[in-house]
Design an enzyme around this catalytic site. Sequence first.
Site, PDB file in Angstrom:
ATOM      1  N   ASP A  72     -27.092  -6.313  44.760  1.00 61.23           N
ATOM      2  CA  ASP A  72     -28.463  -6.300  44.249  1.00 61.23           C
ATOM      3  C   ASP A  72     -29.395  -5.554  45.198  1.00 61.23           C
ATOM      4  OD1 ASP A  72     -28.530  -8.198  46.249  1.00 61.23           O
ATOM      5  OD2 ASP A  72     -29.352  -9.804  45.003  1.00 61.23           O
ATOM      6  N   GLU A  89     -23.964 -13.202  56.492  1.00 59.89           N
ATOM      7  CA  GLU A  89     -24.967 -12.192  56.830  1.00 59.89           C
ATOM      8  C   GLU A  89     -25.915 -12.668  57.920  1.00 59.89           C
ATOM      9  OE1 GLU A  89     -28.371  -9.252  54.857  1.00 59.89           O
ATOM     10  OE2 GLU A  89     -27.089 -10.465  53.555  1.00 59.89           O
ATOM     11  N   GLU A  92     -25.292 -16.080  46.025  1.00 62.25           N
ATOM     12  CA  GLU A  92     -25.802 -16.577  47.298  1.00 62.25           C
ATOM     13  C   GLU A  92     -25.920 -18.098  47.278  1.00 62.25           C
ATOM     14  OE1 GLU A  92     -29.427 -14.635  48.394  1.00 62.25           O
ATOM     15  OE2 GLU A  92     -28.574 -12.617  48.234  1.00 62.25           O
TER      16      GLU A  92
END
Length: 273
Positions: free
Chosen positions: A49, A187, A120
């Site tokens: 995205d 991340e 996520e």
Amino acid sequence: MSVQSTIKRKTAPEILARKGGEPVVMLTSYHAHTAALVDRYCDVILVGDSLGNVMHGFETTVPVTLDMMILQGRAVMRGSKEALVVVDMPFGSYEASKEQAFHSAVRIMKESLCGAVKLEGGVKMAETIRFLTERGVPVMGHIGLTPQSINTLGSFRAQGREESNWGPIEADARAVAEAGAFSVVIEAVAEPLAAKITKDIAIPTIGIGASPACDGQVLVLEDMLGLSPWAPKFVKRFGDLGPGIEAAIKDYASEVRSRAFPGPEHVYGMKKR
């Protein structure tokens, strides 16, 4: 009549089996032509995205829609042949309920023909991940810094830089793994924590600003090629294409204005009778 391809794509189970083995190579792509290049060298192509930032100039990934992800997923599938293609589930397409997530994931997979989706969240999304995987949808998790949560996080800052903050991130990693995800992106997480998580869970970890100990690495293609004017600390510029592209555009504009282009070799003459 059945049709069988002579080229076999990598699958989610094959990536899962890479745990502790040769590192998984992953890059983003949003176009058929870049997908064809990435496909030659990468195990996984992520239709991220991040296309909201890279293609559309959004400040965050929040405005990205399901239709946008499906459209670019189709392009990447057409351009690639061997890599596993994973498509991000955009903000608002899966959080309301596990049923909403399933309907969104099915749309992505049926309409783009990709091999897996990514979403996520850790503990809060574990039930959703389990619901999807039990119904035939391979899921890649994403923990640590979760860009879709920017409006609650407040900034894109690294996570787990104090050991006292490790607990929730470790819990997220365990929850994603136990829910049936075939891998998880970590991340912007402190290196020692990312290394510990990689050792502790049974699925491959894909690092981005995490640790060389992770089971694989991912970067945004445009960042590592030097096409982005700014890139995060964790990006290594493997190329510097931006100045070269600008120089080519400058030369083109100059030759058009001076009528040097097109030359005789670029135009069509009349057929000889």
